[in-house]
Design an enzyme around this catalytic site. Sequence first.
Site, short mmCIF file in Angstrom:
data_model
loop_
_atom_site.label_atom_id
_atom_site.label_comp_id
_atom_site.label_asym_id
_atom_site.label_seq_id
_atom_site.Cartn_x
_atom_site.Cartn_y
_atom_site.Cartn_z
N HIS A 1 -6.63 -7.33 0.24
CA HIS A 1 -6.75 -5.75 -0.13
C HIS A 1 -6.03 -5.65 -1.36
O HIS A 1 -5.08 -6.15 -1.67
CB HIS A 1 -6.20 -5.19 0.91
CG HIS A 1 -6.51 -5.28 2.41
ND1 HIS A 1 -6.13 -6.13 3.30
CD2 HIS A 1 -7.58 -4.59 3.02
CE1 HIS A 1 -6.82 -6.00 4.43
NE2 HIS A 1 -7.70 -5.24 4.16
N ASP B 1 -3.99 -12.37 4.65
CA ASP B 1 -5.28 -12.04 5.04
C ASP B 1 -6.58 -12.59 4.19
O ASP B 1 -7.86 -12.36 4.63
CB ASP B 1 -5.28 -10.67 5.16
CG ASP B 1 -4.85 -9.89 4.34
OD1 ASP B 1 -4.85 -10.38 3.01
OD2 ASP B 1 -4.82 -8.52 4.13
N HIS C 1 0.88 -1.31 -0.14
CA HIS C 1 0.08 0.04 -0.12
C HIS C 1 0.83 1.26 -0.09
O HIS C 1 0.35 2.31 -0.42
CB HIS C 1 -1.07 0.09 1.16
CG HIS C 1 -2.27 -1.04 1.16
ND1 HIS C 1 -2.89 -1.06 0.21
CD2 HIS C 1 -2.27 -1.90 2.13
CE1 HIS C 1 -3.71 -2.10 0.40
NE2 HIS C 1 -3.32 -2.66 1.75
N ASP D 1 -3.27 -10.97 -1.80
CA ASP D 1 -3.81 -10.27 -0.44
C ASP D 1 -5.20 -9.99 -0.83
O ASP D 1 -5.75 -9.81 -1.80
CB ASP D 1 -2.98 -9.11 -0.17
CG ASP D 1 -3.03 -8.53 1.05
OD1 ASP D 1 -4.14 -7.87 1.63
OD2 ASP D 1 -1.93 -8.46 1.85
#
Length: 475
Positions: free
Chosen positions: A186, A272, A149, A184
């Site tokens: 995200h 995750d 990120h 991931d």
Amino acid sequence: METGGNSLPSGTDGVKRKVCYFYDPEVGNYYYGQGHPMKPHRMRMTHALLAHYGLLQNMHVVKPALARDRDLGRFHADDYVNFLRTVTPENQQDQLRQLKRFNVGEDCPVFDGLYSFCQTYAGGSIGGAVKLNHAYCDIAINWSGGLHHAKKCEASGFCYVNDIVLAILELLKVHERVLYVDIDIHHGDGVEEAFYTTDRVMTVSFHKFGDYFPGTGDIHDVGHSGGKYYSLNVPLDDGIDDESYQSLFKPIMGKVMEVFRPGAVVLQCGADSLSGDRLGCFNLSIKGHAECVRYMRSFNVPLLLLGGGGYTIRNVARCWCYETAVALGVDLDDKMPQHEYYEYFGPDYTLHVAPSNMENKNSRRQLDEIRETLLQYLSRLQHAPSVQFQERVPDTMFLEPDEYQEAGSERDHDSDMEIDYNGKPSEGRVKREFAGPESKDTGLNPGSSVATVTTVEPRIKQELQDKIGTLAILD
């Protein structure tokens, strides 16, 4: 800190893989703060499992060299790097304006050793790229990396330095095309943004989309200008299971490999997306998650495996241990060996855990539409971009810290490099950068790996920037 060598045969291809595994024993000591879901301690738990399953003896185990300011500056802004280096829990109240400017605070807190933590995980990813560039291994692993990120001038989503972008920039020194894959939960927004306008890097992100951080990654976001259709996004809903996930992953990634033909692959293995994650909402098993690693490994292309998210740390350790075994081609017993964190894995003390019975909100029709749309995007790419591969010596020489002790003062202190408009070293002056201690003149650390492009005529620089979009290698 090196042991082992060749991995064992794996799968139907029966091809041995050399695997380099990057690990710093201190990485588990860093602490984001009480109640924060990001826990670097998970890397220590993963390493303990690898050791007690006997996997370390099948790999080169390498302590990463710390990334230097200039290494981080190949993507990140100098003032941001300087802020990360100087901010501390004690002085942060004197820097409130900069904390806000660089988005450091709640999700991305200031903690003791913050900059060393960034140097450590970034150093592992850069070092893995260097190992692959020099063909010292077929697969490089840095479970402390994968912080996807972080932006050029901003921390985001528990990520401060984007080690993935830095590793890809290193790989681009040797490979005309690099593929980035993100599993991931995200969206891999920081990596996508960095390469959004170039055809030399393709980014493919499989992620939860909707009212979910970071809120980006729509299926219609496909890149811009020269990078159009080189950014692919696979938006998913809650509860996706192994079968549904692979019904998208394999056909999409198979087509990507066919059309894009990357020279190297970076796979971010954020855990995750596993069932039962503290912050996640998917329903993947460890084997289903690892099937992505197995599939990308089957293409026999240099592969960099990185960590990422993962907040139920016992399952993170399980997952990355199992995926290390997949990289090596080793089968592991489900019954977990006794080790120092054994109590974390009760009451069953097994490597694998069953997914839940949560509802899969991804209908067959939705999955078919997503797959069809992305395959249509890929069909618009007629052939692999850029120029043909040409064998040449890799740009960056890499020495481990113990090797540096033997090299002594024979290293070259310069690292400037002339390049042509395709971003390749010209046949003119090429100076190699060797590992060495930090100094005022060079800013080198033992075992460091990145050479910065600095000697470029303005006209050529502009042509190169137009060619590769947002790549930060000339900044």
